[in-house]
Design a protein around this motif. Structure first.
Motif, PDB file in Angstrom:
ATOM      1  N   UNK A  16       4.998  -4.394 -13.738  1.00 19.32           N
ATOM      2  CA  UNK A  16       5.863  -5.229 -14.559  1.00 19.32           C
ATOM      3  C   UNK A  16       5.572  -4.810 -15.985  1.00 19.32           C
ATOM      4  N   UNK A  17       6.385  -3.905 -16.522  1.00 16.57           N
ATOM      5  CA  UNK A  17       6.103  -3.351 -17.842  1.00 16.57           C
ATOM      6  C   UNK A  17       4.816  -2.553 -17.798  1.00 16.57           C
ATOM      7  N   UNK A  18       3.872  -2.870 -18.653  1.00 11.44           N
ATOM      8  CA  UNK A  18       2.596  -2.143 -18.677  1.00 11.44           C
ATOM      9  C   UNK A  18       1.567  -2.735 -17.707  1.00 11.44           C
ATOM     10  N   UNK A  19       1.892  -3.866 -17.063  1.00 13.50           N
ATOM     11  CA  UNK A  19       0.980  -4.514 -16.127  1.00 13.50           C
ATOM     12  C   UNK A  19       1.168  -3.924 -14.728  1.00 13.50           C
ATOM     13  N   UNK A  20       0.168  -3.206 -14.233  1.00 14.38           N
ATOM     14  CA  UNK A  20       0.222  -2.612 -12.899  1.00 14.38           C
ATOM     15  C   UNK A  20      -0.357  -3.619 -11.903  1.00 14.38           C
ATOM     16  N   UNK A  21       0.535  -4.204 -11.088  1.00 11.43           N
ATOM     17  CA  UNK A  21       0.145  -5.259 -10.159  1.00 11.43           C
ATOM     18  C   UNK A  21      -0.339  -4.671  -8.836  1.00 11.43           C
ATOM     19  N   UNK A  22       0.367  -3.680  -8.324  1.00 16.60           N
ATOM     20  CA  UNK A  22      -0.025  -2.983  -7.101  1.00 16.60           C
ATOM     21  C   UNK A  22      -0.274  -1.524  -7.453  1.00 16.60           C
ATOM     22  N   UNK A  23      -1.382  -0.970  -6.967  1.00 15.08           N
ATOM     23  CA  UNK A  23      -1.716   0.413  -7.299  1.00 15.08           C
ATOM     24  C   UNK A  23      -2.113   1.165  -6.039  1.00 15.08           C
ATOM     25  N   UNK A  24      -1.259   2.091  -5.611  1.00 11.74           N
ATOM     26  CA  UNK A  24      -1.560   3.013  -4.515  1.00 11.74           C
ATOM     27  C   UNK A  24      -1.980   2.282  -3.234  1.00 11.74           C
ATOM     28  N   UNK A  25      -1.138   1.361  -2.763  1.00  9.61           N
ATOM     29  CA  UNK A  25      -1.430   0.571  -1.569  1.00  9.61           C
ATOM     30  C   UNK A  25      -0.952   1.323  -0.327  1.00  9.61           C
ATOM     31  N   UNK A  42      -3.634 -13.958  -8.068  1.00  8.75           N
ATOM     32  CA  UNK A  42      -3.232 -12.928  -9.013  1.00  8.75           C
ATOM     33  C   UNK A  42      -3.547 -11.511  -8.577  1.00  8.75           C
ATOM     34  N   UNK A  43      -4.032 -11.335  -7.336  1.00  9.65           N
ATOM     35  CA  UNK A  43      -4.408 -10.003  -6.853  1.00  9.65           C
ATOM     36  C   UNK A  43      -3.207  -9.166  -6.402  1.00  9.65           C
ATOM     37  N   UNK A  44      -2.037  -9.794  -6.203  1.00 11.30           N
ATOM     38  CA  UNK A  44      -0.844  -9.052  -5.818  1.00 11.30           C
ATOM     39  C   UNK A  44      -0.404  -9.244  -4.378  1.00 11.30           C
ATOM     40  N   UNK A  45      -0.997 -10.197  -3.670  1.00 15.00           N
ATOM     41  CA  UNK A  45      -0.651 -10.435  -2.266  1.00 15.00           C
ATOM     42  C   UNK A  45       0.832 -10.771  -2.105  1.00 15.00           C
ATOM     43  N   UNK A  46       1.302 -11.744  -2.851  1.00 15.28           N
ATOM     44  CA  UNK A  46       2.704 -12.163  -2.742  1.00 15.28           C
ATOM     45  C   UNK A  46       3.641 -11.069  -3.227  1.00 15.28           C
ATOM     46  N   UNK A  47       3.273 -10.369  -4.265  1.00 16.03           N
ATOM     47  CA  UNK A  47       4.106  -9.273  -4.767  1.00 16.03           C
ATOM     48  C   UNK A  47       4.245  -8.189  -3.710  1.00 16.03           C
ATOM     49  N   UNK A  48       3.157  -7.889  -3.010  1.00 14.70           N
ATOM     50  CA  UNK A  48       3.204  -6.882  -1.941  1.00 14.70           C
ATOM     51  C   UNK A  48       4.148  -7.332  -0.826  1.00 14.70           C
ATOM     52  N   UNK A  49       4.013  -8.565  -0.378  1.00 11.17           N
ATOM     53  CA  UNK A  49       4.884  -9.071   0.683  1.00 11.17           C
ATOM     54  C   UNK A  49       6.338  -9.134   0.225  1.00 11.17           C
ATOM     55  N   UNK A  50       6.576  -9.539  -0.999  1.00 12.76           N
ATOM     56  CA  UNK A  50       7.938  -9.577  -1.545  1.00 12.76           C
ATOM     57  C   UNK A  50       8.520  -8.159  -1.650  1.00 12.76           C
ATOM     58  N   UNK A  51       7.670  -7.198  -1.893  1.00 11.98           N
ATOM     59  CA  UNK A  51       8.120  -5.804  -1.968  1.00 11.98           C
ATOM     60  C   UNK A  51       8.510  -5.282  -0.590  1.00 11.98           C
ATOM     61  N   UNK A  52       7.779  -5.686   0.441  1.00 11.88           N
ATOM     62  CA  UNK A  52       8.089  -5.238   1.798  1.00 11.88           C
ATOM     63  C   UNK A  52       9.450  -5.739   2.264  1.00 11.88           C
ATOM     64  N   UNK A  53       9.818  -6.959   1.877  1.00 12.50           N
ATOM     65  CA  UNK A  53      11.121  -7.473   2.312  1.00 12.50           C
ATOM     66  C   UNK A  53      12.201  -7.341   1.239  1.00 12.50           C
ATOM     67  N   UNK A  54      11.925  -6.515   0.223  1.00 14.75           N
ATOM     68  CA  UNK A  54      12.898  -6.127  -0.792  1.00 14.75           C
ATOM     69  C   UNK A  54      13.297  -7.244  -1.749  1.00 14.75           C
ATOM     70  N   UNK A  55      12.476  -8.279  -1.872  1.00 13.93           N
ATOM     71  CA  UNK A  55      12.718  -9.286  -2.907  1.00 13.93           C
ATOM     72  C   UNK A  55      12.236  -8.781  -4.266  1.00 13.93           C
TER      73      UNK A  55
END
Length: 84
Positions: A16-25, A42-55
Motif C-alpha cells: 500500500x504505497x511505500x508500506x509493504x504488507x506482504x513480502x514474498x509469501x 497487523x501481520x497481513x493475515x487478512x490482507x493475504x486472505x483477501x488477496x486470494x479471493x481477489x478482494x
C-alpha cells in the motif's frame, strides 16, 4: 491438469504505497489439508486472505488453483489471469 495441491502461491507481495504488507509469501495446500494462518495484529493475515479471493489486488506474484494459473501479477500489473 491434476495437481496434488489445491492452492499454491508463489512470491506473493502486496504494498500500500511505500508500506509493504506482504513480502514474498509462498504457500502450498494439499487437497484435504487443513491449515491455520496465525500471527499478531497487523501481520497481513487478512490482507493475504483477501488477496486470494481477489478482494485485494496483489502487487506481484502468482496464485494457482488446482495446478492451474489463476493470476500472475508483476510490478502492480496483471501479466496473466484466467477468465471467470
Amino acid at each position: 491438469m491434476d495437481s496434488k495441491y489445491i492452492l499454491e502461491t508463489e512470491h506473493v507481495s502486496k504494498s500500500f504505497g511505500s508500506l509493504e504488507v506482504l513480502k514474498d509469501i509462498n504457500l502450498k495446500v494439499k487437497k484435504g489439508e487443513v491449515i491455520c494462518i496465525i500471527g499478531p495484529s497487523g501481520a497481513g493475515k487478512s490482507t493475504y486472505l483477501r488477496s486470494l479471493n481477489q478482494l485485494e489486488k496483489i502487487t506481484s506474484g502468482k496464485i494457482f488453483i488446482k495446478g492451474d494459473l489463476f493470476l500472475h501479477r508483476e510490478n502492480d500489473k496483471t501479466v496473466e489471469r484466467i477468465s471467470k
